[in-house]
Design an enzyme around this catalytic site. Structure first.
Site, PDB file in Angstrom:
ATOM      1  N   ARG A  99       0.827  -1.216   0.000  1.00  0.00           N
ATOM      2  CA  ARG A  99       0.000   0.000   0.000  1.00  0.00           C
ATOM      3  C   ARG A  99       0.861   1.265   0.000  1.00  0.00           C
ATOM      4  O   ARG A  99       0.468   2.282  -0.573  1.00  0.00           O
ATOM      5  CB  ARG A  99      -0.946   0.030   1.195  1.00  0.00           C
ATOM      6  N   LYS A 134      -6.101   1.377   1.898  1.00  0.00           N
ATOM      7  CA  LYS A 134      -7.134   0.343   1.885  1.00  0.00           C
ATOM      8  C   LYS A 134      -6.946  -0.610   3.058  1.00  0.00           C
ATOM      9  O   LYS A 134      -5.865  -1.110   3.300  1.00  0.00           O
ATOM     10  CB  LYS A 134      -7.072  -0.422   0.567  1.00  0.00           C
TER      11      LYS A 134
END
Length: 152
Positions: A99, A134
């Site tokens: 991420r 996320k």
């Protein structure tokens, strides 16, 4: 991959996998217990940036770009697959590093506070601010900008 032939990297960094044109995953500290493995990984990331810059300068028409993400923490590992077995790593640490790359900015090494705390004695850090990650929500992120000059 040529960087992994350099002794300081070959002893500490394991290439995990590449995905067509978008991801190069490597990990440090898997094989040898060395508290400095995160510093070796940071050097590796800065050397990848240098190699990519040199490649782009010396190759007509190419302008390859990369985003860099790094995170520190525990991972699970193992060999998966029967017909084409391969080594892989999993866990929250891997997901966060991924991420950091996907939410990052081209040419910058993005990390979270845990990594900053481990490397700030040797690397200059720039606060980026909160980024939506996320599965985690809004998280404070930072860029590793360059090695600090060491005092002699």
């Amino acid at each position: 991959d040529e960087l992994l032939n350099i002794e300081k990297y070959s002893k500490h960094i394991e290439k995990i996998k590449t995905a067509l044109g978008c991801t190069y995953m490597a990990a440090s500290g898997l094989v040898h217990e060395d508290p400095d493995h995160i510093f070796v990984m940071m050097e590796f990331l800065f050397d990848i940036k240098k190699v990519l810059d040199q490649f782009n300068r010396n190759t007509m028409g190419f302008e390859f770009q990369m985003k860099y993400g790094c995170h520190i923490g525990p991972v699970a590992s193992g060999v998966i697959g029967q017909s084409a077995p391969m080594f892989d790593i999993w866990g929250d640490t891997v997901n966060i590093a991924s991420r950091m790359m996907t939410t990052g900015i081209v040419g910058r090494i993005q990390v979270l506070k845990e990594t900053v705390e481990a490397i700030e004695s040797r690397y200059a850090i720039e606060k980026r601010g909160k980024v939506y990650v996320k599965g985690k929500g809004e998280i404070e992120t930072f860029f590793v900008t360059n090695p600090k000059l060491r005092q002699l």
